[in-house]
Design a protein around this motif. Structure first.
Motif, PDB file in Angstrom:
ATOM      1  N   SER A  85       0.852  -1.193   0.000  1.00  0.00           N
ATOM      2  CA  SER A  85       0.000   0.000   0.000  1.00  0.00           C
ATOM      3  C   SER A  85       0.888   1.242   0.000  1.00  0.00           C
ATOM      4  N   ASN A  86       0.312   2.331  -0.402  1.00  0.00           N
ATOM      5  CA  ASN A  86       1.035   3.603  -0.372  1.00  0.00           C
ATOM      6  C   ASN A  86       0.585   4.486   0.785  1.00  0.00           C
ATOM      7  N   ASN A  87      -0.075   3.885   1.776  1.00  0.00           N
ATOM      8  CA  ASN A  87      -0.446   4.637   2.969  1.00  0.00           C
ATOM      9  C   ASN A  87       0.803   4.904   3.797  1.00  0.00           C
ATOM     10  N   LYS A  97      -3.490   8.783   3.928  1.00  0.00           N
ATOM     11  CA  LYS A  97      -3.585   8.531   2.489  1.00  0.00           C
ATOM     12  C   LYS A  97      -3.399   9.868   1.791  1.00  0.00           C
TER      13      LYS A  97
END
Length: 112
Positions: A85-87, A97
């Protein structure tokens, strides 16, 4: 495919080296930008937010600095949540986010 590497303050994008302001903790390519998270260490500014998540184009130009979920002086990003994930994990216990095209904060979930 663009290749990135980093060591200390040096960001290498397809063989071209750029010296950044602080030591790099992590970097990855998202939406055709290199997203960098600087390491929080003894060299960072004290008593103000550490704006340590930045996006660069492939020529090393700064495109944006990420917004923080709070206005507190101790705010900074720690790391990406995981490899998939790119969180981002924030020091204030927020899962954040971002819009990786602009650096704007889209959502922040308090987890403490």
């Amino acid at each position: 495919m663009i290749n990135i590497e980093f060591e200390n303050k040096n960001l290498k994008i397809d063989g071209q080296i750029f010296e950044l302001d602080y030591q790099i903790k992590d970097a990855r390519i998202i939406d055709n930008l290199v997203i960098v998270i600087y390491k929080f260490d003894e060299t960072v500014p004290k008593y103000r937010q550490f704006n340590n998540c930045k996006a660069f184009d492939y020529k090393g130009n700064l495109i944006w600095t990420a917004e923080h979920p709070t206005s507190t002086t101790s705010d900074f990003y720690i790391e990406f949540m995981d490899s998939k994930s790119n969180n981002l994990w924030n020091f204030g216990c927020f899962v954040c986010k971002l819009d990786f095209k602009t650096g704007k904060l889209l959502k922040a979930d308090f987890t403490k």
